[in-house]
Design an enzyme around this catalytic site. Structure first.
Site, mmCIF file in Angstrom:
data_model
loop_
_atom_site.group_PDB
_atom_site.id
_atom_site.type_symbol
_atom_site.label_atom_id
_atom_site.label_comp_id
_atom_site.label_asym_id
_atom_site.label_seq_id
_atom_site.Cartn_x
_atom_site.Cartn_y
_atom_site.Cartn_z
ATOM 1 N N ASP A 201 0.828 -1.200 0.000
ATOM 2 C CA ASP A 201 0.000 0.000 0.000
ATOM 3 C C ASP A 201 0.870 1.261 0.000
ATOM 4 O OD1 ASP A 201 -2.763 0.997 0.386
ATOM 5 O OD2 ASP A 201 -2.039 1.724 2.314
ATOM 6 N N GLU A 243 1.589 -0.430 -5.029
ATOM 7 C CA GLU A 243 0.647 0.639 -5.356
ATOM 8 C C GLU A 243 1.454 1.929 -5.392
ATOM 9 O OE1 GLU A 243 -3.228 3.089 -3.733
ATOM 10 O OE2 GLU A 243 -1.648 2.445 -2.395
ATOM 11 N N HIS A 309 -10.695 -0.588 -5.769
ATOM 12 C CA HIS A 309 -11.544 -0.266 -4.616
ATOM 13 C C HIS A 309 -11.503 1.215 -4.270
ATOM 14 C CE1 HIS A 309 -7.516 -0.649 -3.142
ATOM 15 N NE2 HIS A 309 -7.851 -0.149 -1.985
ATOM 16 N N ASP A 310 -10.595 1.959 -4.902
ATOM 17 C CA ASP A 310 -10.514 3.394 -4.654
ATOM 18 C C ASP A 310 -11.214 4.145 -5.782
ATOM 19 O OD1 ASP A 310 -9.076 3.250 -2.245
ATOM 20 O OD2 ASP A 310 -7.208 2.905 -3.341
HETATM 21 C C1 GLC Z 1 -4.328 3.090 -0.373
HETATM 22 C C2 GLC Z 1 -5.568 2.231 -0.431
HETATM 23 C C3 GLC Z 1 -6.727 3.012 0.104
HETATM 24 C C4 GLC Z 1 -6.456 3.418 1.532
HETATM 25 C C5 GLC Z 1 -5.121 4.155 1.630
HETATM 26 C C6 GLC Z 1 -4.688 4.303 3.058
HETATM 27 O O1 GLC Z 1 -4.403 4.175 -1.204
HETATM 28 O O2 GLC Z 1 -5.773 1.776 -1.725
HETATM 29 O O3 GLC Z 1 -7.910 2.269 0.018
HETATM 30 O O4 GLC Z 1 -7.462 4.255 2.013
HETATM 31 O O5 GLC Z 1 -4.091 3.484 0.951
HETATM 32 O O6 GLC Z 1 -4.179 3.086 3.543
#
Ligand code: GLC
Ligand code: CA
Length: 561
Positions: A201, A243, A309-310
């Protein structure tokens, strides 16, 4: 290279335990229930499951606020249940990768509790503090409009703490060697329980310099090498999927020039341009995005996705491109989020039109990389815009026409199932689509099977073939003496295209349609194709004796065996 890097040619399926199945009626999904659904996933043909956070958490950011890295939230089950799940996956030949959320913890994590109450605690330096409010505290928020600041005053600590995300997610001081050591330990723990890697993440933030003086954070790329070396030492075939929504010129910093850093990254750059292409029927910027993200080490791989999911982040498009996507796919303010994106699911964005959904997925599956599917997209699930922020696209999986879509036996599910409108579970569910040969579910299953039979995409080298029509994208892949070619028409109108495959002599004269009977034979080196609105073609170049022709290595010429 021997072609058994599993992540180079699979299909990854992303799901959260909370939305997948509620087995015992307590209002939230659990591992026992998820394990019972593995035959469904196996039947779909996915090769790996990306499991979103399931560790103990106050659940204020759907689990991305972890309060114990070494456990399973009791609402989901036990570590024992988790191991049964990874074992069940292994039995069916599927891999599991899990989220590794180590940019921040929950403010309820015991480390943070000790850090804020005791300035002499060793955990104090695990977080990022300032005695005064830093001058740039109102900058760098990831969730603008919802999140007001990146520094919040803590009464107990009598100091300000840094949080790149929500204020209940204090950033870990990842420069602290003890924190780094702990991150490795967390990886080592889950590897031991059967996972094949991590979706890491917020990677750019994990490795950034942090602190009141870090006005312009600088990435500490060496950390990525440390993570990888540890992982590879513990388990040779484990990977990290990062990510990192970064610019193409930074890609190699993340992959490493010699492939010594991240195995995989999500291709956010292509994702945004892909949506622009779908919105405008203009593939030029997408073709450029593909070329711009082309350079990567041989062992590295892109993760290709449509929705996740975002929110669909459109921050890298030009203003007018972004406007086009907003107008076409998210015209209402309520569909937009954080001043940069759209929070809807794919199906409602594309008007629930299966032709357009197939086109979008066919395109995504044939772009360079490994496809990552979002759970529910295989049945064209919708969203619930009455839920806040990104929650709208995180509703329970719709299994059947039974109460709550077969998701739970409880009267009050923690997350409401979509139960009204065109996307309600009575119209959109797995059970019905199983019976319907023309359903999105059966289409997805077939396209996944075909995608796995075309390793040229995952392993090969690609070339954009000139179509002389911006609505049509043609890509050719070459790998081990074989070539495949894909044509996509992003416009609603039929198109006629003429193109040359671009291989020497007559090698490109025959194109075998892998999904239908539209084979093509070139006349004087050029193919002429009539392709319907939102149409797509998957072609093998040459005959179907390609497996006999495949060589052991690239550039090996005709195989003797
Ligand atoms: C990443 C995740 C997101 C989350 C964020 C904080 O961007 O994809 O869903 O809110 O990290 O952990
Ligand atoms: Ca449960």
């Amino acid at each position: 290279m021997i072609d058994d890097l599993w992540y180079k040619n699979g299909v990854i399926y992303c799901l959260s335990v909370a939305t997948y199945m509620d087995a015992n009626g307590d209002g939230i999904g659990d591992f026992k229930g998820l394990t019972r659904r593995l035959d469904y996933l196996h039947g779909l043909g996915v090769t790996a499951i990306w499991l979103m956070p399931f560790q103990p958490s106050p659940y204020r950011d759907d689990g991305y606020d972890i309060s114990d890295y070494y456990g399973v939230d009791p609402r989901y089950g036990t570590l024992g249940d988790f191991v049964e799940f990874t074992h069940g996956c292994k039995q069916r030949g599927m891999r599991v990768i899990i989220d590794l959320v180590v940019n921040h913890t929950s403010d309820q994590h015991p480390w943070f509790k000790q850090a804020r109450t005791d300035p002499n605690s060793p955990y104090r330096d695990w977080y990022v503090w300032s005695d005064k409010k830093p001058a740039h505290a109102d900058q760098g928020m990831v969730f603008p409009g919802v999140q007001k600041t990146t520094w919040t005053h803590d009464k107990q600590a009598k100091a300000w703490y840094f949080h790149r995300f929500y204020d209940f997610q204090p950033d870990l001081n990842t420069a602290n060697p003890y924190v780094q050591e702990e991150i490795l330990k967390i990886m080592g723990f889950w590897i031991q329980l059967g996972v094949s890697g991590f979706r890491m993440d917020a990677v750019p933030f994990v490795i950034a310099t942090k602190g009141p003086k870090a006005k312009k954070p600088v990435e500490q790329f060496d950390m990525l090498r440390t993570f990888r070396e540890f992982l590879q030492w513990r388990k040779g075939d484990a990977i990290i999927l990062a990510e990192a929504n970064v610019r193409p010129e930074d890609d190699l910093h993340y992959f490493g020039d010699d492939g010594e850093r991240m195995h995989m990254m999500f291709n956010f750059h292509v994702n945004q341009h892909l949506f622009y292409a779908l919105a405008a029927a203009d593939t030029g910027p997408l073709a450029k995005a593909l070329t711009d993200t082309k350079p990567r080490p041989a062992t590295a791989q892109w993760g290709l996705f449509l929705r996740n999911h975002d929110e669909l982040d459109l921050g890298r498009l030009t203003k007018s491109q972004r406007q086009t996507v907003f107008e076409r796919f998210g015209p209402d303010k309520n569909m937009q989020l954080y001043d940069r994106g759209i929070r809807r699911r794919l199906a409602p964005m594309l008007g629930g039109d299966q032709r357009r959904l197939e086109l979008a997925y066919s395109l995504m599956m044939t772009l360079p990389g490994t496809p990552v599917i979002r759970y529910g997209d295989e049945i064209a699930m919708g969203d619930d815009l009455s839920l806040p922020e990104r929650r709208c696209a995180r509703t329970p999986m719709q299994w059947s026409t039974e109460p709550h879509g077969g998701f739970t036996g409880s009267d009050k599910p923690e997350i409401p199932v979509i139960d009204h409108g065109a996307y309600g579970f009575e119209h959109v569910n797995v059970a019905q689509q199983r019976r319907d040969p023309g359903s999105m579910l059966n289409w997805t299953e077939r396209i996944i099977r075909m995608r796995k039979e075309v390793p040229e995409i995952g392993w090969g080298d690609f070339k954009v073939i000139a179509a002389r029509d911006p609505a049509v994208l043609i890509l050719r892949y070459d790998w081990r003496n074989n070539s495949v070619l894909f044509v996509h028409n992003l416009d609603e109108q039929p198109r006629e295209v003429s193109f040359a495959v671009g291989l020497p002599d007559d090698a490109g004269d025959t194109l075998i349609d892998l999904l239908g009977d539209n084979h093509s034979h070139a006349a004087r080196g050029r193919h002429k194709l009539l392709i319907e609105g939102y149409g797509y073609r998957w072609f093998r170049v040459g005959g179907l004796d390609y497996l006999l022709r495949r060589t052991e290595v690239d550039g090996g010429g005709r195989s003797k065996t």
